[in-house]
Design a protein around this motif. Structure first.
Motif, PDB file in Angstrom:
ATOM      1  N   UNK A  97      22.975 -36.059  45.073  1.00 54.13           N
ATOM      2  CA  UNK A  97      24.406 -36.001  44.776  1.00 54.13           C
ATOM      3  C   UNK A  97      24.796 -37.312  44.097  1.00 54.13           C
ATOM      4  N   UNK A  98      25.864 -37.322  43.293  1.00 57.67           N
ATOM      5  CA  UNK A  98      26.238 -38.550  42.584  1.00 57.67           C
ATOM      6  C   UNK A  98      26.397 -39.777  43.482  1.00 57.67           C
ATOM      7  N   UNK A  99      26.907 -39.599  44.700  1.00 58.10           N
ATOM      8  CA  UNK A  99      27.123 -40.744  45.579  1.00 58.10           C
ATOM      9  C   UNK A  99      26.083 -40.911  46.660  1.00 58.10           C
ATOM     10  N   UNK A 100      24.985 -40.169  46.574  1.00 57.75           N
ATOM     11  CA  UNK A 100      24.025 -40.143  47.680  1.00 57.75           C
ATOM     12  C   UNK A 100      22.613 -40.474  47.213  1.00 57.75           C
ATOM     13  N   UNK A 101      22.009 -41.450  47.877  1.00 55.45           N
ATOM     14  CA  UNK A 101      20.584 -41.746  47.695  1.00 55.45           C
ATOM     15  C   UNK A 101      19.838 -41.287  48.939  1.00 55.45           C
ATOM     16  N   UNK A 102      18.821 -40.470  48.733  1.00 52.54           N
ATOM     17  CA  UNK A 102      18.015 -39.964  49.840  1.00 52.54           C
ATOM     18  C   UNK A 102      16.644 -40.621  49.801  1.00 52.54           C
ATOM     19  N   UNK A 103      16.274 -41.249  50.911  1.00 48.01           N
ATOM     20  CA  UNK A 103      14.970 -41.912  51.024  1.00 48.01           C
ATOM     21  C   UNK A 103      14.193 -41.232  52.145  1.00 48.01           C
ATOM     22  N   UNK A 104      12.995 -40.779  51.818  1.00 47.79           N
ATOM     23  CA  UNK A 104      12.195 -40.017  52.777  1.00 47.79           C
ATOM     24  C   UNK A 104      10.802 -40.613  52.891  1.00 47.79           C
ATOM     25  N   UNK A 105      10.364 -40.841  54.115  1.00 45.31           N
ATOM     26  CA  UNK A 105       8.993 -41.259  54.365  1.00 45.31           C
ATOM     27  C   UNK A 105       8.205 -40.098  54.939  1.00 45.31           C
ATOM     28  N   UNK A 106       6.953 -39.972  54.520  1.00 44.94           N
ATOM     29  CA  UNK A 106       6.089 -38.900  55.028  1.00 44.94           C
ATOM     30  C   UNK A 106       4.753 -39.504  55.442  1.00 44.94           C
ATOM     31  N   UNK A 107       4.399 -39.327  56.691  1.00 40.47           N
ATOM     32  CA  UNK A 107       3.122 -39.802  57.209  1.00 40.47           C
ATOM     33  C   UNK A 107       2.021 -38.816  56.842  1.00 40.47           C
TER      34      UNK A 107
END
Length: 283
Positions: free
Chosen positions: A128-138
């Motif tokens: 989304x324009x105002x959203x940064x999503x950071x995801x870690x995957x083991x």
């Protein structure tokens, strides 16, 4: 503002709260949403996008046995039992190694060097324009989730509003995610298991010195014991979400309560305001 969303028990709706809160705040502010449940991340299901992905690695010792004299210094130093030195053989157990680098430093023959080993991935997207999503995957089979959580947190260390969705429970991955947060919202449910694990989660936040509040999700109106516990521990019940088949249906199809029913956005904005007060801010 770094706000953790945690729970002692799995399945209480922790990720639902984190996703709806981030969605609501992103309409007016720049928000970073961090999925710290690296063994089973799920926030990407609510915010599908095309992320940029990179590997997360750890330095792992490599021993040159043509130089090694089997003196045993490295094995004596390693507190995790990752190195065992026999009279004419050295055994290295990579899954036990915590990548402290001590064996490299203490080896008198300089027979040990380090090489990177991939343990997982880190993905960053802007769904989304105002959203940064950071995801870690083991990676499957990798035993160390804490280093990946450390990396995903570094990715948002300078961001103004960070919402961290922790793993369930109270073990090391949760402690790593909570470390450095300004406040924590604990999501529980109207069950004996929910209350039992809420007690454990509150104990963790108290030991870490992190102010905490509570959300009761899937409330059936019989929350007397939970309310009593919260009152005894001076915990604010910041939001109550009712038991609802419709809400469950919204979740199960990967949608958001605040998107389907915009009237809930007011509740989540109020939740964030209360969280800032909890962290020591002002209304």
């Amino acid at each position: 503002m770094k706000l953790a969303i945690a729970s002692g028990k799995g399945g209480t709706g922790k990720s639902m709260v984190a996703a709806n809160l981030a969605f609501t705040l992103a309409m007016e502010s720049q928000v970073s949403l961090v999925d710290c449940d690296v063994e089973e991340p799920n926030l990407h299901l609510f915010f599908p996008s095309d992320p940029a992905t990179r590997d997360v690695t750890l330095p792992i010792p490599v021993i040159d046995e043509s130089i090694c004299t089997y003196c045993g210094t490295c094995g004596e130093f390693c507190r995790y039992g990752a190195i065992s030195v026999l009279p004419k053989k050295l055994l290295f157990f990579a899954d036990l190694c915590h990548s402290c680098g001590g064996c490299v430093l203490v080896c008198p023959e300089k027979a040990i060097h380090e090489e990177p080993k991939k343990i997982g991935t880190l993905s960053v997207s802007t769904p989304l324009p105002g959203l940064k999503l950071v995801t870690g995957v083991l990676d499957t089979g990798s035993p160390l989730s804490v280093p990946i959580i450390h990396e995903v947190k570094k990715e948002t260390s300078d961001d103004p509003i960070v919402i961290l969705d922790t793993a369930p429970g109270t073990s090391c991955p949760v402690v790593e995610a909570l470390e450095g947060c300004d406040a924590c919202i604990l999501v529980t449910e109207s069950t004996p298991f929910g209350l039992h694990d809420l007690r454990l989660a509150v104990d963790v936040t108290e030991r870490l010195g992190i102010p905490a509040g509570v959300i009761t999700n899937r409330s059936d109106g019989k929350d007397d014991e939970t309310m009593r516990f919260c009152a005894e521990h001076d915990l604010d019940v910041m939001l109550t979400i009712p038991f609802s088949r419709e809400i469950a249906s919204i979740q199960s199809r990967g949608d958001l309560l605040c998107r389907v029913h915009p009237e809930w956005q007011k509740e989540f904005r109020s939740l964030f305001t209360k969280s800032k007060v909890l962290a020591g801010g002002e209304l």
